[in-house]
Design a protein around this motif. Sequence first.
Motif, mmCIF file in Angstrom:
data_model
loop_
_atom_site.group_PDB
_atom_site.id
_atom_site.type_symbol
_atom_site.label_atom_id
_atom_site.label_comp_id
_atom_site.label_asym_id
_atom_site.label_seq_id
_atom_site.Cartn_x
_atom_site.Cartn_y
_atom_site.Cartn_z
ATOM 1 N N ARG A 173 3.490 -12.783 35.453
ATOM 2 C CA ARG A 173 4.911 -12.776 35.812
ATOM 3 C C ARG A 173 5.559 -11.459 35.394
ATOM 4 O O ARG A 173 6.378 -10.897 36.109
ATOM 5 C CB ARG A 173 5.613 -13.978 35.183
ATOM 6 C CG ARG A 173 7.118 -14.067 35.342
ATOM 7 C CD ARG A 173 7.663 -13.862 36.735
ATOM 8 N NE ARG A 173 7.142 -14.728 37.775
ATOM 9 C CZ ARG A 173 7.427 -14.567 39.071
ATOM 10 N NH1 ARG A 173 8.203 -13.566 39.485
ATOM 11 N NH2 ARG A 173 6.908 -15.361 39.965
ATOM 12 N N PHE B 117 4.437 -21.680 45.960
ATOM 13 C CA PHE B 117 3.670 -20.698 45.189
ATOM 14 C C PHE B 117 2.602 -19.996 46.028
ATOM 15 O O PHE B 117 2.192 -18.891 45.717
ATOM 16 C CB PHE B 117 3.045 -21.352 43.954
ATOM 17 C CG PHE B 117 4.047 -21.615 42.880
ATOM 18 C CD1 PHE B 117 4.673 -20.557 42.222
ATOM 19 C CD2 PHE B 117 4.409 -22.913 42.529
ATOM 20 C CE1 PHE B 117 5.613 -20.787 41.237
ATOM 21 C CE2 PHE B 117 5.353 -23.154 41.551
ATOM 22 C CZ PHE B 117 5.965 -22.093 40.902
ATOM 23 N N GLU B 172 4.987 -21.241 35.052
ATOM 24 C CA GLU B 172 4.542 -21.107 36.430
ATOM 25 C C GLU B 172 3.036 -21.218 36.586
ATOM 26 O O GLU B 172 2.529 -21.976 37.416
ATOM 27 C CB GLU B 172 4.915 -19.709 36.915
ATOM 28 C CG GLU B 172 5.973 -19.650 37.935
ATOM 29 C CD GLU B 172 6.242 -18.188 38.238
ATOM 30 O OE1 GLU B 172 7.029 -17.929 39.132
ATOM 31 O OE2 GLU B 172 5.642 -17.288 37.573
#
Lengths: 218, 218, 218, 218
Positions: A173, B117, B172
């Motif tokens: 990320r 995603f 995530e």
Amino acid sequence: MTTKEQRRKSKRDKRRDAMKQAAIEVFFEHGYHAAKVSQIVERVGVAQGTFYLYFEGKQQLFGELLSDFLELVVTTVANWDPGEIDSRRVLQRELTRVGMSLTEVFLDNRKITAIFFRESLAVAPEFNTLIRHAYETLLAMLTDFNRILHRRGLIAEMDFRILATMTVGMVERVIVERIVHDTLEEKEPRAIVDHLVMHYLAGTTDDIEGFVAEEELK
Amino acid sequence: MTTKEQRRKSKRDKRRDAMKQAAIEVFFEHGYHAAKVSQIVERVGVAQGTFYLYFEGKQQLFGELLSDFLELVVTTVANWDPGEIDSRRVLQRELTRVGMSLTEVFLDNRKITAIFFRESLAVAPEFNTLIRHAYETLLAMLTDFNRILHRRGLIAEMDFRILATMTVGMVERVIVERIVHDTLEEKEPRAIVDHLVMHYLAGTTDDIEGFVAEEELK
Amino acid sequence: MTTKEQRRKSKRDKRRDAMKQAAIEVFFEHGYHAAKVSQIVERVGVAQGTFYLYFEGKQQLFGELLSDFLELVVTTVANWDPGEIDSRRVLQRELTRVGMSLTEVFLDNRKITAIFFRESLAVAPEFNTLIRHAYETLLAMLTDFNRILHRRGLIAEMDFRILATMTVGMVERVIVERIVHDTLEEKEPRAIVDHLVMHYLAGTTDDIEGFVAEEELK
Amino acid sequence: MTTKEQRRKSKRDKRRDAMKQAAIEVFFEHGYHAAKVSQIVERVGVAQGTFYLYFEGKQQLFGELLSDFLELVVTTVANWDPGEIDSRRVLQRELTRVGMSLTEVFLDNRKITAIFFRESLAVAPEFNTLIRHAYETLLAMLTDFNRILHRRGLIAEMDFRILATMTVGMVERVIVERIVHDTLEEKEPRAIVDHLVMHYLAGTTDDIEGFVAEEELK
DNA sequence: CATGAATGAGATTTCATTCAT
DNA sequence: GATGAATGAAATCTCATTCAT
């Protein structure tokens, strides 16, 4: 003879590379689906048909770019020789080292990195195997690494697979924000890596201030 | 009058929802680009033209699904009222609570989560604004939250934006592994959330065992 | 090299022309809106996609046909060099000459002429500019021409713009009847042109038998 | 009963007329092909389906508008009772009268006039019969009229069919310029009609200044 | 090896018309 | 009569890939 052959091969390879580079740019600018083969060949200055002398097709070329990229990343991590890690201090130093190496790889390959994170999973189901394989390799390596560190008494007991997953997520990320979306751009790579390393180290200590067992929480 | 109107509206809405649900399934199974409008209408049992009474086109529909999903996620986090957090113990409990809420949302919406995603960034550049906006909102919320906790003396001084980014990344990737790729499936959601919370808490303490300042590292 | 290039270009041009000719026929037979690109390519014996290598689309092709036609007509009139017209006798001869030239052009291009008068204004508003431009050019040329003749004392004083408009109208309707609707087909072109010229000449004399000023009419 | 029925009929007719009027506006603004039934009903404020209670379809409606218009024009000319035309002076007066009547009709029905000249021939081949029939009627009437005038010694010997055709052309083009394309708008209708009448009269005299027979021309 | 013109499958989309309510 | 949701046929256009030169 050999020399001549090599020179010839080298010429061919150069054109191949030029086309791959052009493809990266076109994919980066338009995205895989909107990218046209005509745009790629135009950039290199060859005819449409020539493309098919070098690649089986648009999708195969994308697969090749993907492979190259994944190999680069996995290799960077795999080539990293952590040497004799016998203290958390050394661990910190080594993690920082590998973190900086990876950062360098990503920064040197911004466009393919962006392509990878933006749409590698959306091109074709076939590639998911490839990508999953890379992730599995990475996660397995990290899980093992964590386990070893634990045996050496350097990190606490925990689910090493989840730990590896979280670590990959953090790194990813941060990369996506810096490289794909151009946020965090004012942060120094080193500062970012430090935060990552610090967070990793912190999350692997035995006693976490204020942390209580699940049962007590209710 | 109103009743009749409402009934009509409700009927219309039901069909709209049915088409959206069918679209999610088709997008999930084939991916956005390979998905055909004909597959969507076939699943609902209406004619091709009917689709265009409800949506402007395939892309607009995708945008709507994306919006719905992002709003759901952002709302789940935003609606979370951390209440009076005055100790790391309470902090842990609250983080666990929001973590479990989010997990529930993702599990209840596996397919759209996977679509998001896998390919949200690869459909069309127009949607990137939408997605970035959601990320920015989320990151800003988290950054602020971290800052507040620091002022209350609950977490250590650090770059709160990077902290937020890493946190989002951890969450995530863990979600993607569990829900999109079906790895980690043997892990209990609660165990995963605990690891995430623990890692977050650990990474925000003042002194990290064995961690040394940059200068000393060389 | 040049030869090869020219040969290639010439081949391409030939196919382009063949497609334009086929399009004229299809448009003539079915009308623009009912005409299908598939019908055009079928006539030439190429694949559907080939059409789009030569034209941007059906509408653009129509625009090109229109342009060609209008240019042909305007050029025919504009290229006409009236030379030294110093008497009504010479004027008559010259008008007859240009009239016959125009008649030839229309007869040689019956189908596109028919298409033009049948539906050029109904295809798309974009083309109206093109058409208006041609009419304006034609009307301006005729108006000027009338003015010059008047200065030379060959035609009487009157509103030369209205005169030009009427002249165009006479010619047009006669063409449409002969060529588009196949009435008047038994009349010789020469007889028709003679009538047109005669009418023009008659309408430009100073005193018209029995004609009285407006005031006296009431 | 009758009254009620009539009132009912009248109500229905009013709605029909409203739809026809709306259709004229929509056809005028967008052209027949781009005009949508939905736009027509929207203007009147009725539902899509209602349209088909009043008309068989879009094309049939167009045909009806066309018929109305053609009948109006033909009637205006046919209703004109030239009375006792016994001199060119009376002829001039009568032509001016019918010219002004026609002008009034066109000006009162600008939009349908524009639609007619722009695209009546491009809607469907079926309508060509209708249109041709009107032209034939008009041309036949004018040809006869010319022949009668000739017998009375009022106009010279010539091809009366060609004369009629030219006359129609003059009138048409002038109308199209004034009403469809808004050129000539600064000219008074009366001035235009005068020019038309004058030109007609001039073109029908026996000796035309400077005009020579064909043979002498060579 | 290189070219580039030609291919052709097939998906999206529109809108006049229908018909159950 | 009125409604308006649903229909579905059909045409345009794109672009990766092929292959004769």
